[in-house]
Structures are given as structure tokens and as C-alpha cells.
Design a protein around this motif. Structure first.
Motif, mmCIF file in Angstrom:
data_model
loop_
_atom_site.group_PDB
_atom_site.id
_atom_site.type_symbol
_atom_site.label_atom_id
_atom_site.label_comp_id
_atom_site.label_asym_id
_atom_site.label_seq_id
_atom_site.Cartn_x
_atom_site.Cartn_y
_atom_site.Cartn_z
ATOM 1 N N LEU A 19 0.824 -1.211 0.000
ATOM 2 C CA LEU A 19 0.000 0.000 0.000
ATOM 3 C C LEU A 19 0.861 1.265 0.000
ATOM 4 O O LEU A 19 0.472 2.274 -0.589
ATOM 5 N N ASP A 20 2.053 1.215 0.637
ATOM 6 C CA ASP A 20 3.003 2.340 0.544
ATOM 7 C C ASP A 20 3.361 2.591 -0.917
ATOM 8 O O ASP A 20 3.296 3.719 -1.402
ATOM 9 N N ARG A 54 -3.659 2.490 3.641
ATOM 10 C CA ARG A 54 -2.337 2.211 4.207
ATOM 11 C C ARG A 54 -2.253 2.702 5.642
ATOM 12 O O ARG A 54 -1.815 1.979 6.541
ATOM 13 N N ASP A 55 -2.695 3.933 5.884
ATOM 14 C CA ASP A 55 -2.635 4.502 7.225
ATOM 15 C C ASP A 55 -3.547 3.732 8.184
ATOM 16 O O ASP A 55 -3.183 3.494 9.336
ATOM 17 N N HIS A 56 -4.701 3.328 7.704
ATOM 18 C CA HIS A 56 -5.619 2.547 8.533
ATOM 19 C C HIS A 56 -4.984 1.202 8.901
ATOM 20 O O HIS A 56 -5.050 0.776 10.053
ATOM 21 N N GLU A 63 -6.468 -5.999 10.806
ATOM 22 C CA GLU A 63 -7.518 -5.949 9.797
ATOM 23 C C GLU A 63 -7.025 -6.283 8.386
ATOM 24 O O GLU A 63 -7.795 -6.252 7.435
ATOM 25 N N ALA A 64 -5.733 -6.622 8.257
ATOM 26 C CA ALA A 64 -5.232 -7.072 6.955
ATOM 27 C C ALA A 64 -6.062 -8.273 6.516
ATOM 28 O O ALA A 64 -6.406 -9.135 7.317
ATOM 29 N N GLY A 65 -6.393 -8.331 5.263
ATOM 30 C CA GLY A 65 -7.229 -9.412 4.766
ATOM 31 C C GLY A 65 -8.711 -9.070 4.759
ATOM 32 O O GLY A 65 -9.527 -9.849 4.279
ATOM 33 N N TRP A 66 -9.048 -7.913 5.277
ATOM 34 C CA TRP A 66 -10.431 -7.437 5.207
ATOM 35 C C TRP A 66 -10.531 -6.252 4.264
ATOM 36 O O TRP A 66 -11.397 -6.188 3.403
ATOM 37 N N LYS A 86 -15.214 -3.210 3.865
ATOM 38 C CA LYS A 86 -14.989 -2.008 4.667
ATOM 39 C C LYS A 86 -14.860 -2.384 6.131
ATOM 40 O O LYS A 86 -15.625 -1.932 6.971
ATOM 41 N N GLY A 87 -13.892 -3.252 6.398
ATOM 42 C CA GLY A 87 -13.580 -3.614 7.771
ATOM 43 C C GLY A 87 -14.265 -4.869 8.263
ATOM 44 O O GLY A 87 -14.886 -5.606 7.511
#
Length: 172
Positions: A19-20, A54-56, A63-66, A86-87
Motif C-alpha cells: 500500500l506504501d 495504508r494509514d488505517h 484488519e489485513a485481509g479485510w 470495509k472492515g
């Protein structure tokens, strides 16, 4: 890194490093991190959302993978869009799905295929009871995708940013 697979696609979960690179529009680095794939110009309809995601993810790594998946076309080894939820599930067990496909790949059933891969995966996750989606309040390609997936129209409502929208859902 979580990876889903369908007939024509790989869906690779976004991590802080990918994401960076995506948020910084660093195509060579993003390509390298995703296995050497081709990355077209303007591959995302929502580039401003990449830095936010990315910041989230930095704040909530669990929450990676969601939140976010890169959609890779297998045969072309090319980044063709994004998809995700969305989460985590809401208290009512719902998750909201979203997706986008590069214009060169639209109209080929790939948005449906990517969303179906996400739905198939989320059916096995605890606490998920329904899939939700929102579209513009008019018939469009996204409404066709949702109907093909088995989501049903629930209601029209007003969104503070988008105005009139349609809400869709599928019970699992």
C-alpha cells in the motif's frame, strides 16, 4: 499475505509495504512486491483512498485481509483493480463489499469473479451473516454485478457524500 484465487484472477491482500508503493505511485516497487506483474497507468479509480487504507492498516494491522486486495489477471500478469470489505463485520454480522476493475478489463465478468472470490472466502469467517453493498441510485454495471452475485435491492437512501444511493444485501 493472504491470497485468494479464482479461474482468471489472484486477489492479494494489501499490506503496508504494497500500500506504501501504491499510494506513492511507485509502480516499479509495487510490481516487484506483487511478483513482477505489469501495472497500467491509472489502474485505480480511487488513488486517494490508497494512502487512507495504508494509514488505517498501520493503525489496525489485525484488519489485513479485510480492507484491501489487489486484483491480478492471471493470464496477463497484470494489476487490473482492487476489491475488499470495509472492515470487520458490524454488530449485525454485515460486511460491505467494494470492487473496481480497470476499464480495459470491464465487461468481461471479472468484477463478478473477484467479488465472488471474496464472498466465498468470507462465508468461512466467524461473525459474518450478510454481505452489503452500495451503488449509485441507477442501473449500472455494478448493479448488474450485484444481481449476478445474488444480492437483492433493499432500499434507496441518502448518503452525505454521494447523494441518493441504493443499498443491496445477501444473507449468508
Amino acid at each position: 499475505m493472504l491470497q485468494l484465487e479464482s479461474k482468471h484472477l489472484y486477489l492479494i491482500s494489501g499490506q503496508t509495504d504494497t500500500l506504501d508503493a501504491a499510494a506513492d505511485n511507485d509502480h516499479p516497487l509495487l510490481s516487484s512486491l506483487l511478483g513482477g506483474i505489469a501495472i497500467p497507468e491509472k489502474w485505480s479509480h480511487f488513488p486517494e483512498a490508497l494512502a487512507w487504507m495504508r494509514d488505517h492498516l498501520r493503525e489496525f494491522p489485525q484488519e489485513a485481509g479485510w480492507w484491501f486486495y489487489f486484483i491480478i489477471h492471471k493470464q496477463d500478469t497484470r494489476l487490473i483493480g482492487t476489491a475488499g470489505f470495509k472492515g470487520y463485520p458490524e454488530p449485525d454480522g454485515s460486511v460491505e463489499i467494494g470492487y473496481e476493475i480497470h476499464p480495459d478489463y470491464q465487461g468481461k465478468g471479472l468484477a463478478t469473479e473477484a467479488a465472488q472470490a471474496l464472498i466465498d472466502d468470507v462465508k468461512n469467517r466467524p461473525g459474518v451473516l450478510k454481505i452489503r453493498a452500495h451503488t449509485l441510485a441507477e442501473a449500472n454495471p455494478s448493479t448488474s454485478v450485484l444481481k449476478k452475485l445474488g444480492l437483492r435491492f433493499v432500499q434507496e437512501k441518502i448518503d452525505i457524500e454521494d447523494g441518493k444511493i441504493w443499498e443491496w444485501e445477501m444473507l449468508l
